[in-house]
Each structure stands twice: as structure tokens, then as C-alpha cells.
Design a protein around this motif. Structure first.
Motif, PDB file in Angstrom:
ATOM      1  N   GLY A  19      14.932 -26.928   7.581  1.00 38.94           N
ATOM      2  CA  GLY A  19      13.923 -27.949   7.854  1.00 38.94           C
ATOM      3  C   GLY A  19      12.530 -27.460   7.472  1.00 38.94           C
ATOM      4  N   ALA A  20      12.278 -26.170   7.731  1.00 38.93           N
ATOM      5  CA  ALA A  20      10.983 -25.585   7.350  1.00 38.93           C
ATOM      6  C   ALA A  20      10.869 -25.506   5.830  1.00 38.93           C
ATOM      7  CB  ALA A  20      10.834 -24.196   7.975  1.00 38.93           C
ATOM      8  N   LEU A  21      11.969 -25.204   5.163  1.00 33.65           N
ATOM      9  CA  LEU A  21      11.955 -25.152   3.693  1.00 33.65           C
ATOM     10  C   LEU A  21      11.613 -26.531   3.122  1.00 33.65           C
ATOM     11  CD1 LEU A  21      12.549 -23.638   1.013  1.00 33.65           C
ATOM     12  CD2 LEU A  21      14.939 -24.368   1.258  1.00 33.65           C
ATOM     13  N   ARG A  22      12.152 -27.577   3.747  1.00 33.62           N
ATOM     14  CA  ARG A  22      11.853 -28.935   3.282  1.00 33.62           C
ATOM     15  C   ARG A  22      10.345 -29.202   3.389  1.00 33.62           C
ATOM     16  NH1 ARG A  22      11.485 -34.311   5.184  1.00 33.62           N
ATOM     17  NH2 ARG A  22      12.339 -35.776   3.653  1.00 33.62           N
ATOM     18  N   THR A  23       9.771 -28.835   4.544  1.00 31.58           N
ATOM     19  CA  THR A  23       8.326 -29.022   4.748  1.00 31.58           C
ATOM     20  C   THR A  23       7.539 -28.197   3.729  1.00 31.58           C
ATOM     21  OG1 THR A  23       8.752 -29.346   7.096  1.00 31.58           O
ATOM     22  CG2 THR A  23       6.475 -28.829   6.474  1.00 31.58           C
ATOM     23  N   TYR A  24       8.006 -26.971   3.475  1.00 32.14           N
ATOM     24  CA  TYR A  24       7.307 -26.080   2.538  1.00 32.14           C
ATOM     25  C   TYR A  24       7.346 -26.643   1.112  1.00 32.14           C
ATOM     26  CZ  TYR A  24       6.248 -21.887  -0.186  1.00 32.14           C
ATOM     27  OH  TYR A  24       5.702 -20.993  -1.079  1.00 32.14           O
ATOM     28  N   VAL A  25       8.496 -27.123   0.680  1.00 34.42           N
ATOM     29  CA  VAL A  25       8.607 -27.671  -0.684  1.00 34.42           C
ATOM     30  C   VAL A  25       7.694 -28.892  -0.824  1.00 34.42           C
ATOM     31  CG1 VAL A  25      10.159 -28.854  -2.308  1.00 34.42           C
ATOM     32  CG2 VAL A  25      10.900 -26.741  -1.183  1.00 34.42           C
ATOM     33  N   GLU A  26       7.679 -29.747   0.203  1.00 33.33           N
ATOM     34  CA  GLU A  26       6.781 -30.914   0.154  1.00 33.33           C
ATOM     35  C   GLU A  26       5.327 -30.464   0.046  1.00 33.33           C
ATOM     36  OE1 GLU A  26       7.362 -33.540   3.436  1.00 33.33           O
ATOM     37  OE2 GLU A  26       8.971 -34.631   2.413  1.00 33.33           O
ATOM     38  N   ALA A  27       4.969 -29.424   0.809  1.00 35.24           N
ATOM     39  CA  ALA A  27       3.593 -28.908   0.781  1.00 35.24           C
ATOM     40  C   ALA A  27       3.277 -28.358  -0.609  1.00 35.24           C
ATOM     41  CB  ALA A  27       3.419 -27.825   1.850  1.00 35.24           C
ATOM     42  N   GLY A 106       8.159 -29.597 -10.620  1.00 36.30           N
ATOM     43  CA  GLY A 106       8.286 -30.136  -9.271  1.00 36.30           C
ATOM     44  C   GLY A 106       9.547 -30.951  -9.048  1.00 36.30           C
ATOM     45  N   ALA A 107       9.888 -31.797 -10.019  1.00 37.73           N
ATOM     46  CA  ALA A 107      11.052 -32.669  -9.831  1.00 37.73           C
ATOM     47  C   ALA A 107      12.331 -31.836  -9.736  1.00 37.73           C
ATOM     48  CB  ALA A 107      11.152 -33.659 -10.994  1.00 37.73           C
ATOM     49  N   ARG A 108      12.395 -30.783 -10.557  1.00 41.96           N
ATOM     50  CA  ARG A 108      13.575 -29.908 -10.545  1.00 41.96           C
ATOM     51  C   ARG A 108      13.662 -29.126  -9.223  1.00 41.96           C
ATOM     52  NH1 ARG A 108      18.447 -29.304 -11.863  1.00 41.96           N
ATOM     53  NH2 ARG A 108      19.165 -27.247 -12.450  1.00 41.96           N
ATOM     54  N   LEU A 109      12.512 -28.649  -8.756  1.00 43.45           N
ATOM     55  CA  LEU A 109      12.476 -27.930  -7.470  1.00 43.45           C
ATOM     56  C   LEU A 109      12.916 -28.855  -6.341  1.00 43.45           C
ATOM     57  CD1 LEU A 109      11.770 -25.625  -5.542  1.00 43.45           C
ATOM     58  CD2 LEU A 109       9.366 -26.331  -5.680  1.00 43.45           C
ATOM     59  N   LEU A 110      12.420 -30.082  -6.348  1.00 44.42           N
ATOM     60  CA  LEU A 110      12.790 -31.044  -5.306  1.00 44.42           C
ATOM     61  C   LEU A 110      14.294 -31.313  -5.355  1.00 44.42           C
ATOM     62  CD1 LEU A 110      11.699 -32.872  -3.063  1.00 44.42           C
ATOM     63  CD2 LEU A 110      11.392 -34.662  -4.773  1.00 44.42           C
ATOM     64  N   ASP A 111      14.818 -31.476  -6.554  1.00 46.75           N
ATOM     65  CA  ASP A 111      16.240 -31.758  -6.724  1.00 46.75           C
ATOM     66  C   ASP A 111      17.102 -30.592  -6.215  1.00 46.75           C
ATOM     67  OD1 ASP A 111      18.488 -33.186  -7.796  1.00 46.75           O
ATOM     68  OD2 ASP A 111      18.520 -31.705  -9.419  1.00 46.75           O
ATOM     69  N   LEU A 112      16.743 -29.370  -6.626  1.00 47.73           N
ATOM     70  CA  LEU A 112      17.553 -28.208  -6.236  1.00 47.73           C
ATOM     71  C   LEU A 112      17.429 -27.912  -4.745  1.00 47.73           C
ATOM     72  CD1 LEU A 112      16.831 -25.887  -9.294  1.00 47.73           C
ATOM     73  CD2 LEU A 112      19.072 -26.796  -8.641  1.00 47.73           C
ATOM     74  N   SER A 113      16.222 -28.039  -4.196  1.00 46.10           N
ATOM     75  CA  SER A 113      16.053 -27.736  -2.771  1.00 46.10           C
ATOM     76  C   SER A 113      16.755 -28.786  -1.919  1.00 46.10           C
ATOM     77  CB  SER A 113      14.573 -27.610  -2.400  1.00 46.10           C
ATOM     78  OG  SER A 113      13.915 -28.839  -2.601  1.00 46.10           O
ATOM     79  N   GLY A 162      11.256 -13.092   9.760  1.00 44.63           N
ATOM     80  CA  GLY A 162      10.351 -13.853   8.897  1.00 44.63           C
ATOM     81  C   GLY A 162      10.547 -15.350   9.053  1.00 44.63           C
ATOM     82  N   ALA A 163      11.768 -15.757   9.391  1.00 45.83           N
ATOM     83  CA  ALA A 163      12.049 -17.194   9.530  1.00 45.83           C
ATOM     84  C   ALA A 163      11.269 -17.802  10.691  1.00 45.83           C
ATOM     85  CB  ALA A 163      13.548 -17.425   9.710  1.00 45.83           C
ATOM     86  N   ASP A 164      11.073 -17.048  11.759  1.00 43.86           N
ATOM     87  CA  ASP A 164      10.307 -17.579  12.903  1.00 43.86           C
ATOM     88  C   ASP A 164       8.881 -17.897  12.477  1.00 43.86           C
ATOM     89  OD1 ASP A 164      12.437 -17.417  14.607  1.00 43.86           O
ATOM     90  OD2 ASP A 164      11.914 -15.432  15.363  1.00 43.86           O
ATOM     91  N   ARG A 165       8.305 -17.017  11.658  1.00 39.08           N
ATOM     92  CA  ARG A 165       6.938 -17.241  11.171  1.00 39.08           C
ATOM     93  C   ARG A 165       6.909 -18.492  10.275  1.00 39.08           C
ATOM     94  NH1 ARG A 165       3.845 -16.141   6.788  1.00 39.08           N
ATOM     95  NH2 ARG A 165       5.611 -15.319   5.604  1.00 39.08           N
ATOM     96  N   LEU A 166       7.924 -18.625   9.416  1.00 42.11           N
ATOM     97  CA  LEU A 166       7.966 -19.774   8.498  1.00 42.11           C
ATOM     98  C   LEU A 166       8.106 -21.085   9.264  1.00 42.11           C
ATOM     99  CD1 LEU A 166      10.325 -18.195   5.820  1.00 42.11           C
ATOM    100  CD2 LEU A 166       7.863 -18.628   5.567  1.00 42.11           C
ATOM    101  N   VAL A 167       8.930 -21.062  10.312  1.00 39.34           N
ATOM    102  CA  VAL A 167       9.148 -22.282  11.112  1.00 39.34           C
ATOM    103  C   VAL A 167       7.856 -22.670  11.828  1.00 39.34           C
ATOM    104  CG1 VAL A 167      10.345 -23.139  13.184  1.00 39.34           C
ATOM    105  CG2 VAL A 167      11.657 -22.052  11.342  1.00 39.34           C
ATOM    106  N   ALA A 168       7.081 -21.677  12.268  1.00 35.42           N
ATOM    107  CA  ALA A 168       5.797 -21.973  12.931  1.00 35.42           C
ATOM    108  C   ALA A 168       4.782 -22.521  11.918  1.00 35.42           C
ATOM    109  CB  ALA A 168       5.265 -20.711  13.604  1.00 35.42           C
ATOM    110  N   LEU A 169       4.795 -21.956  10.709  1.00 29.41           N
ATOM    111  CA  LEU A 169       3.837 -22.380   9.675  1.00 29.41           C
ATOM    112  C   LEU A 169       4.178 -23.747   9.081  1.00 29.41           C
ATOM    113  CD1 LEU A 169       3.270 -19.210   7.424  1.00 29.41           C
ATOM    114  CD2 LEU A 169       1.519 -20.497   8.667  1.00 29.41           C
ATOM    115  N   TYR A 170       5.492 -23.966   8.907  1.00 27.64           N
ATOM    116  CA  TYR A 170       5.972 -25.184   8.233  1.00 27.64           C
ATOM    117  C   TYR A 170       6.971 -25.868   9.169  1.00 27.64           C
ATOM    118  CZ  TYR A 170       4.008 -22.499   4.389  1.00 27.64           C
ATOM    119  OH  TYR A 170       3.160 -21.744   3.609  1.00 27.64           O
ATOM    120  N   PRO A 171       6.471 -26.640  10.141  1.00 28.71           N
ATOM    121  CA  PRO A 171       7.370 -27.231  11.150  1.00 28.71           C
ATOM    122  C   PRO A 171       8.532 -27.990  10.486  1.00 28.71           C
ATOM    123  CG  PRO A 171       5.073 -27.636  11.701  1.00 28.71           C
ATOM    124  CD  PRO A 171       5.076 -27.049  10.322  1.00 28.71           C
ATOM    125  N   PRO A 172       9.761 -27.709  10.908  1.00 30.10           N
ATOM    126  CA  PRO A 172      10.930 -28.321  10.272  1.00 30.10           C
ATOM    127  C   PRO A 172      10.847 -29.839  10.245  1.00 30.10           C
ATOM    128  CG  PRO A 172      11.611 -26.614  11.799  1.00 30.10           C
ATOM    129  CD  PRO A 172      10.124 -26.774  11.967  1.00 30.10           C
TER     130      PRO A 172
END
Ligand code: FE2
Ligand code: FE2
Length: 215
Positions: A19-27, A106-113, A162-172
Motif C-alpha cells: 500500500g505504501a509502494l502504491r502511494t510512493y509510485v503515485e507521488a 511513468g506509464a510502464r512503472l505504473l503498469d508494472l507496480s 526500513g518498511a516501517d519508515r516507508l509506511v510512515a512516509l507514504y501512508p498505504p
């Protein structure tokens, strides 16, 4: 906790980080987010989800299932889940340079993620709703003592922290397009390399019982 409870708890961590990765890719696609955080996401999914979590399923749980239950090694649930691990690792490596890159695809990154997230969520749903409960009950029934997996090594633990930090930075964020559910129908291998719970997991005795009850 035994291995099966550990795997269930690890799925929660993986799902949250997806969920955090999704937020990060959108950002990133919006020109925000720190490009340097790509490395921490990749470390988590490669080392903790892949080398640690998936590998303990493959190295500890699956060999015990094949040894004690009537599960085929060349197709069926174990083979299918191993193949899914490999396919998801390939998607992750395709995505890696785009996630860490400076943009432009961007489109390829969105597709793969999106593919990586949805494949991994369906995989987790299949494991939570079929693999883990069946494994737990059937191994207990076969008299197999509770399993213990290896501990995370130093690199894997750093990736997990590291995942805890990512989840705090990029809320899922939730993926409204992800199809979630329980049972074999959610599994991408159902009907392709695996024939589902009754055909793959049931013993001859269970089938005899079933036929008797069905008359
Ligand atoms: Fe798995
Ligand atoms: Fe898993």
C-alpha cells in the motif's frame, strides 16, 4: 510463534508495504516523493518479502507439505505458489530500474507496480485462505510437530525495519481495482496449474467419505 503464524503475520507487513509502494509510485509520478526511497522499497521486497518470507515457504513449509501430504511436486498448490514467487520476482526486477530512475517511463512503472501489487495480494489471499489453514490442520492431523523457520539475517532485518519508515512516509493506499477474496478462485493458478482444494489437498479417505455421504 510457529512458522505458519509467522507467515500470516508477515503477510500483514507485506500488504501494508504494498500500500505504501502504491502511494510512493503515485507521488513519484506526480513529481513528489524522494527518489532515494526507491532503494528501501526494493530492499524490502527483494530481501524481506523474497529472500526471507518466500524462501522460508519454499525451504521449510513446502518440503514438509510434499513429504507428509498427498500433494504433487510437479503441479498443484506448491508448484503453483513457487512459480508465482518466481513470476513476481521477475516483475519486481523489471520494475526496479524504473522505480529507482529519474522518470520518463511513468506509464510502464505504473503498469508494472500495479501488476506486482495485484499479483502479490492475490497470492497472499490464496495463502491465507487455503494454503496456511490447510497446511496447519493437515500437518497437525499427520502428527507433524509445529514448524519453525529460520530467523531473519541482518540484511533482511534492516530491510524489514526500513518498511516501517516507508509506511510512515507514504501512508498505504487501497487499490480499488484489486480483486481480493478467499478460496481457490482468487488464485491465478486455479484451473491452470492447480485444480483447487478438493482435488489437490483431499486424501482418498476424504473422497471416500464424501462419496459415501453424497450417496
Ligand atoms: Fe508465497
Ligand atoms: Fe506468503
Amino acid at each position: 510463534m510457529g512458522l505458519i503464524e509467522d507467515l500470516r503475520a508477515e503477510h500483514v507487513v507485506i500488504e501494508r508495504t504494498l500500500g505504501a509502494l502504491r502511494t510512493y509510485v503515485e507521488a513519484r509520478l506526480g513529481g513528489r516523493g524522494d527518489p532515494a526511497d526507491a532503494g528501501a522499497f526494493l530492499a524490502f521486497f527483494r530481501l524481506w518479502a523474497g529472500r526471507y518470507h518466500h524462501a522460508r515457504e519454499e525451504d521449510t513449509l513446502f518440503p514438509v507439505l510434499l513429504a507428509h501430504l498427498p500433494i504433487r511436486p510437479d503441479s498443484g498448490p506448491v508448484r503453483s505458489l513457487v512459480d508465482q514467487h518466481a513470476a513476481m520476482a521477475r516483475t519486481l526486477e523489471e520494475m526496479a530500474p524504473l522505480l529507482a530512475g529519474s522518470g520518463g517511463q511513468g506509464a510502464r512503472l505504473l503498469d508494472l507496480s500495479t501488476r506486482y501489487r495485484r499479483d502479490l495480494l492475490a497470492h497472499i489471499d490464496a495463502e491465507n485462505s487455503v494454503l496456511l489453514p490447510e497446511a496447519e490442520a493437515r500437518l497437525r492431523g499427520a502428527g507433524v510437530p509445529a514448524l519453525t523457520g529460520r530467523a531473519a539475517d541482518a540484511e533482511e532485518s534492516v530491510a524489514r525495519d526500513g518498511a516501517d519508515r516507508l509506511v510512515a512516509l507514504y501512508p498505504p493506499s487501497e487499490d480499488p481495482g484489486a480483486i481480493r477474496g478467499e478460496g481457490c478462485v482468487i488464485c491465478p493458478s486455479y484451473g491452470i496449474s492447480c485444480e483447487g482444494l478438493e482435488r489437490e489437498w483431499w486424501s482418498e479417505e476424504e473422497w471416500d467419505d464424501f462419496r459415501e455421504r453424497a450417496g
